[in-house]
Motif scaffolding. Structure first.
Motif, PDB file in Angstrom:
ATOM      1  N   ASN A   1      -9.597   4.335   2.874  1.00 46.43           N
ATOM      2  CA  ASN A   1      -8.959   3.605   1.867  1.00 46.43           C
ATOM      3  C   ASN A   1      -9.886   3.062   1.151  1.00 46.43           C
ATOM      4  O   ASN A   1     -10.526   2.105   1.841  1.00 46.43           O
ATOM      5  CB  ASN A   1      -7.828   2.655   2.590  1.00 46.43           C
TER       6      ASN A   1
ATOM      7  N   MET B   1       0.713  -1.091   0.001  1.00 47.22           N
ATOM      8  CA  MET B   1      -0.058   0.009  -0.102  1.00 47.22           C
ATOM      9  C   MET B   1       0.951   1.126   0.072  1.00 47.22           C
ATOM     10  O   MET B   1       2.003   1.464   0.616  1.00 47.22           O
ATOM     11  CB  MET B   1      -0.871   0.055   1.243  1.00 47.22           C
TER      12      MET B   1
ATOM     13  N   GLY C   1      -6.317  -3.701   8.258  1.00 46.89           N
ATOM     14  CA  GLY C   1      -7.386  -3.212   7.664  1.00 46.89           C
ATOM     15  C   GLY C   1      -7.913  -3.613   6.450  1.00 46.89           C
ATOM     16  O   GLY C   1      -9.024  -3.869   6.186  1.00 46.89           O
ATOM     17  N   PHE C   2      -6.799  -4.000   5.435  1.00 46.87           N
ATOM     18  CA  PHE C   2      -7.316  -4.406   4.062  1.00 46.87           C
ATOM     19  C   PHE C   2      -8.085  -5.870   4.077  1.00 46.87           C
ATOM     20  O   PHE C   2      -8.791  -6.072   3.107  1.00 46.87           O
ATOM     21  CB  PHE C   2      -5.981  -4.597   3.261  1.00 46.87           C
TER      22      PHE C   2
ATOM     23  N   CYS D   1      -4.895  -0.174  10.132  1.00 51.39           N
ATOM     24  CA  CYS D   1      -4.445  -0.349   8.823  1.00 51.39           C
ATOM     25  C   CYS D   1      -2.944  -0.886   8.887  1.00 51.39           C
ATOM     26  O   CYS D   1      -2.219  -0.381   9.808  1.00 51.39           O
ATOM     27  CB  CYS D   1      -4.476   1.145   8.015  1.00 51.39           C
ATOM     28  N   VAL D   2      -2.450  -1.687   7.964  1.00 52.88           N
ATOM     29  CA  VAL D   2      -1.254  -1.863   7.681  1.00 52.88           C
ATOM     30  C   VAL D   2      -0.277  -0.994   7.352  1.00 52.88           C
ATOM     31  O   VAL D   2       1.002  -0.857   7.852  1.00 52.88           O
ATOM     32  CB  VAL D   2      -1.232  -2.953   6.623  1.00 52.88           C
TER      33      VAL D   2
HETATM   34 MO   LIG Z   1      -5.341  -0.452   5.040  1.00 53.67          MO
END
Ligand SMILES: [Mo]
Ligand SMILES: Nc1nc2c(c(=O)[nH]1)N[C@H]1C(S)=C(S)[C@@H](COP(=O)(O)O)O[C@H]1N2
Length: 330
Positions: free
Chosen positions: A88, A1, A243-244, A145-146
């Motif tokens: 995102n 990301m 999060g993804f 989130c990552v």
């Molecule tokens: Mo994310």
């Protein structure tokens, strides 16, 4: 990301107590008599609704009878405005403010959720079919989130397990695979073909992860219907994972035997694995995962907090992974 350079218009910082709000919420729900949805969970799907007209009214009336969370929650909640403006959602663009800006005209209807694969009740369901038997629960979850930012969000939804049981998966269902809508008329970034991601956005879980009581199918935030930028009308929330994994705007749920290949694995499998459990001991190849910037924050006050293993939900989920090496299965 992609990690973009800091936007000076990012929200301001504030204090936060890093401790789970989820348990106190469970306690509160228990006292209020909201837990134990057993009967509803096993309700079979009735005749499928023929129109899209009723689901919004149904959702609003269900939200009206949830819409409360304990003031005793240990984590301070991220303000609504940050949750709906810092997103995102690559279908609307790669910038953090693209989803809120580019989703203003997004129309949810018509919407169908296709259930496929190893289940006794496959089919195309309306949102009314999906929502009908489920009482909604408010759950305050940390969300990490990552990219190393995080929020604390009062989600509204129902256990993914309760939805899955209604479709009666067979013994061949080892994994659940999810897809986001593909519609270039509704998602502007899909008009440019595969320039950003390979559409549809795909995610997956083991059956045990999908059936875990923390796994939530989300339909609202802060007691309001989910906005398009947050994944309307239906999105997952898996608070112990990056999060993804929490896929938005779901149109397909497949029950499969093989581990599905997910969008971010396809993009960069050396960086994003299938499990994607939050883990401060396993760094991302390009940055540390030991801490995170809790929103709201700013360039001058990034509001760093320590990242917790499984995002602080270790007691609840660690048993799912007792037989696997988390540094190899990142
Ligand atoms: Mo994310
Ligand atoms: N379909 C789809 N789902 C998605 C994404 C996406 O780009 N497309 N982004 C993921 C990522 S990387 C994160 S961090 C969260 C962000 O959710 P939020 O915008 O509601 O905070 O959604 C996840 N779900």
């Amino acid at each position: 990301m992609l990690i973009k350079s800091k936007d000076p218009s990012e929200p301001k910082s504030y204090e936060i107590t890093p401790e789970s709000g989820y348990l106190s919420r469970r306690e509160w729900l228990k006292r209020a008599g909201y837990l134990g949805v057993g009967a509803a969970a096993f309700t079979h799907l009735g005749a499928q609704a023929k129109t899209d007209a009723n689901w919004q009214a149904m959702l609003r009336s269900k939200l009206a009878s949830s819409n409360q969370w304990p003031s005793s929650a240990k984590d301070e909640l991220t303000p609504y405005d940050d949750i709906i403006k810092y997103n995102n959602f690559y279908e609307f663009g790669t910038g953090k403010d693209d989803p809120s800006r580019n989703s203003k005209d997004f129309k949810v209807d018509p919407w169908r959720v296709e259930i496929e694969g190893a289940v006794k009740r496959p089919g195309k369901y309306t949102l009314e079919d999906i929502l009908k038997p489920h009482p909604l629960e408010d759950r305050v979850y940390r969300f990490r989130c990552v990219e190393a930012w995080s929020m604390v969000v009062p989600w509204v939804g129902f256990p993914l397990a309760d939805l899955i049981k209604r479709f009666e998966p067979t013994s061949k269902a080892k994994y659940v695979r999810f897809e986001t809508l593909v519609d270039p008329d509704r998602f502007p970034a899909q008009r440019f073909g595969r320039s950003t991601l390979d559409w549809p956005y795909v995610e997956g879980l083991t059956m045990a992860e999908a059936m875990h009581p923390l796994s939530l199918m989300v339909v609202g935030i802060y007691g309001k219907p989910l906005l398009p930028q947050n994944g309307a009308p239906l999105r997952l929330m898996l608070p112990w994972k990056y999060g993804f994994k929490s896929i938005k705007s779901i149109v397909k749920i497949q029950f499969v035997e093989q581990q599905p290949r997910t969008t971010w694995q396809r993009m960069a499998s050396q960086e994003y694995g299938f499990y994607a459990n939050v883990n401060p001991q396993v760094d991302h190849p390009r940055w540390s995962q030991k801490r995170e910037r809790r929103l709201p924050n700013s360039l001058f006050n990034p509001n760093w907090v320590e990242t917790q293993k499984f995002n602080g939900y270790e007691d609840q989920v660690a048993s799912l992974y007792k037989d696997i090496d988390l540094s190899k299965n990142f």
